[in-house]
Each structure stands twice: as structure tokens, then as C-alpha cells.
Design an enzyme around this catalytic site. Structure first.
Site, PDB file in Angstrom:
ATOM      1  N   CYS A 292      16.570  26.546 -31.814  1.00 19.54           N
ATOM      2  CA  CYS A 292      17.805  27.292 -31.598  1.00 19.54           C
ATOM      3  C   CYS A 292      18.166  28.155 -32.825  1.00 19.54           C
ATOM      4  O   CYS A 292      17.515  29.159 -33.063  1.00 19.54           O
ATOM      5  CB  CYS A 292      18.947  26.354 -31.205  1.00 19.54           C
ATOM      6  SG  CYS A 292      20.369  27.249 -30.505  1.00 19.54           S
TER       7      CYS A 292
ATOM      8  N   HIS B  17      15.973  23.610 -26.407  1.00 18.02           N
ATOM      9  CA  HIS B  17      16.346  22.390 -27.107  1.00 18.02           C
ATOM     10  C   HIS B  17      15.502  21.168 -26.714  1.00 18.02           C
ATOM     11  O   HIS B  17      15.947  20.319 -25.928  1.00 18.02           O
ATOM     12  CB  HIS B  17      17.826  22.078 -26.847  1.00 18.02           C
ATOM     13  CG  HIS B  17      18.759  23.038 -27.503  1.00 18.02           C
ATOM     14  ND1 HIS B  17      19.255  22.851 -28.777  1.00 18.02           N
ATOM     15  CD2 HIS B  17      19.264  24.218 -27.069  1.00 18.02           C
ATOM     16  CE1 HIS B  17      20.034  23.866 -29.097  1.00 18.02           C
ATOM     17  NE2 HIS B  17      20.054  24.711 -28.074  1.00 18.02           N
TER      18      HIS B  17
ATOM     19  N   GLU C  85      15.064  18.619 -28.396  1.00 23.10           N
ATOM     20  CA  GLU C  85      15.717  17.399 -28.889  1.00 23.10           C
ATOM     21  C   GLU C  85      16.634  16.782 -27.840  1.00 23.10           C
ATOM     22  O   GLU C  85      16.961  15.593 -27.928  1.00 23.10           O
ATOM     23  CB  GLU C  85      16.502  17.681 -30.177  1.00 23.10           C
ATOM     24  CG  GLU C  85      17.875  18.309 -30.017  1.00 23.10           C
ATOM     25  CD  GLU C  85      17.860  19.807 -29.814  1.00 23.10           C
ATOM     26  OE1 GLU C  85      18.925  20.430 -29.862  1.00 23.10           O
ATOM     27  OE2 GLU C  85      16.752  20.379 -29.593  1.00 23.10           O
TER      28      GLU C  85
END
Length: 231
Positions: free
Chosen positions: A106, A209, A211
Site C-alpha cells: 500500500c 493488502h 496482510e
């Protein structure tokens, strides 16, 4: 021995504190690495000392990159963290000089692009009107839009996918790609979503993303896995 990964911290202005999303750390750990949250400091000697203890670096999300770094005046809705910009510049320069692995997520892809000479759209809604949603609501472990994975790119070689469904939570985006970087994926509306640096051990960055969805998405786990394999 596990590889030590320096994780660039997020910053909370209201609480005057650093913070961290657990997915960044857990994504590294499930790939076999040992994450360490770095403190924020603008002292270059201290930053280098920290870098020397790390085998790779994860550039996380967070505040916007300072527009002055790519020659623009900030829009009203841009929120920056000059301390992070200063620290991350030193970390990235160290990593490139010593050929250490770098993975950006990001803000990470945006900062890496800017530091290497690229530019950003400061605000997608006002500067790049599009029907593609780039800022989703929770939960974030689901598809928001698709990206086209560029054939013959390292990302295509890893995932063996021409298209990929990704999550998304950003209002800025890569505009002009830095001269030393190349695109690996592009969104449905033409924005660069993944970049890499040819000729380096591993400098990859994605706009989405992993994560948030590595637990349920094999492709996200592969991103963490290949990062750790180059550390």
C-alpha cells in the site's frame, strides 16, 4: 536460523505513538521469518545501526507520502508523516545499497515509487475518476476488484495467474512509475498495482493488502513466502 525482518511502523498522530497491524507480523512469521517493529527515528546513524541487524524490510501502509517529495503541493485531504518519510528514505537507500530484500504494501509501493523518482495521484476520486472501487469497507479479507498480472513479469511467474482478485484500501496511487521500476500488475481502470526493481535481489511492492487475507488466500501467502526466500 530465521531471517530478521525490519517492519516499518505505522504512526498515530492523535495518540503520539507507533502502532502495528498484526497481519504484517503474522504474514512474515507464517513464512518463517522473525519480524521486528522498528522505532521511528530521524537520526541516520541510528537508522543504519537498526538496518544492519535486519535481513529484509517490509514497508507498511499508513499516512500519505509527502507530495513535496514528488514536486507537488498537497491537496486538502492529504495526511502525511514527515518522520516516516525521512526514516524510510534512509532504510530504502540502505537496502538498495546492500541488496537487501524489500517488500512494500500500500503506502509501501507509493513511497518506494516516489523515492526512486516516480509520482502519485494524491487523491483518486478527485484526480482519477473511476468506477473501480479502490477503498473498500471491512472485512478486508475479500475481493474488491481485479488486477491484470503482466505476462513475463516476476509476479506472473510466481502466481501463474493472468488476473487476480485483490482487496483494496487506498485513496492515493502510483501515477508515473519511477525509471528504475517496472509494473507487474495493473488494475481494471489502468492504475499500476504492483511494481518491482529489475537487477536487485528482491524489491517488490503491491498496492493491495496481503496482510489482511493471507490466512484465506494462497496468493497472499506466496507473496510473503517469496519475500522471505530472498532475505
Amino acid at each position: 536460523m530465521k531471517k530478521t525482518i525490519g517492519v516499518l511502523p505505522l504512526w498515530d498522530d492523535e495518540k503520539d505513538s507507533i502502532w502495528m497491524l498484526p497481519g504484517y507480523l503474522e504474514g512474515i512469521m507464517q513464512a518463517g521469518g522473525l519480524p521486528i517493529i522498528l522505532p521511528i527515528t530521524e537520526n541516520p546513524e541510528d537508522i543504519i545501526a537498526l538496518c544492519e541487524k535486519c535481513d529484509g524490510f517490509l514497508f507498511t501502509g499508513g499516512q500519505d507520502v509527502e507530495p513535496e517529495l514528488y514536486g507537488q503541493e498537497p491537496l486538502d485531504n492529504v495526511e502525511t508523516c514527515p518522520m516516516r518519510d525521512t526514516m524510510e528514505a534512509v532504510v530504502l537507500d540502505y537496502a538498495l545499497e546492500h541488496n537487501k530484500a524489500v517488500f512494500g504494501i500500500c503506502r509501501g509501493v507509493q513511497f518506494i515509487n516516489v523515492h526512486l523518482g516516480g509520482t502519485l495521484y494524491q487523491d483518486i476520486p478527485s484526480q482519477y475518476p473511476t468506477s473501480t472501487a479502490h477503498r473498500m469497507s471491512a472485512p478486508y479479507d475479500r475481493e474488491c476488484h481485479k488486477v491484470c498480472v503482466i505476462k513475463n513479469s516476476p509476479l506472473h511467474s510466481l502466481l501463474k495467474q493472468d488476473t487476480l482478485g485483490v482487496n483494496s484500501c487506498h485513496h492515493q496511487a502510483v501515477r508515473e512509475i519511477a525509471p528504475s521500476l517496472e509494473a507487474m500488475a495493473v488494475s481494471e481502470d489502468g492504475l499500476a498495482e504492483a511494481l518491482y526493481m529489475p537487477g536487485k535481489e528482491f524489491v517488490w511492492a503491491v498496492q493491495w493488502h496481503p496482510e489482511f487475507n493471507y490466512r484465506v488466500d494462497e496468493h497472499s501467502r506466496k507473496l510473503f513466502d517469496i519475500f522471505l526466500s530472498h532475505c
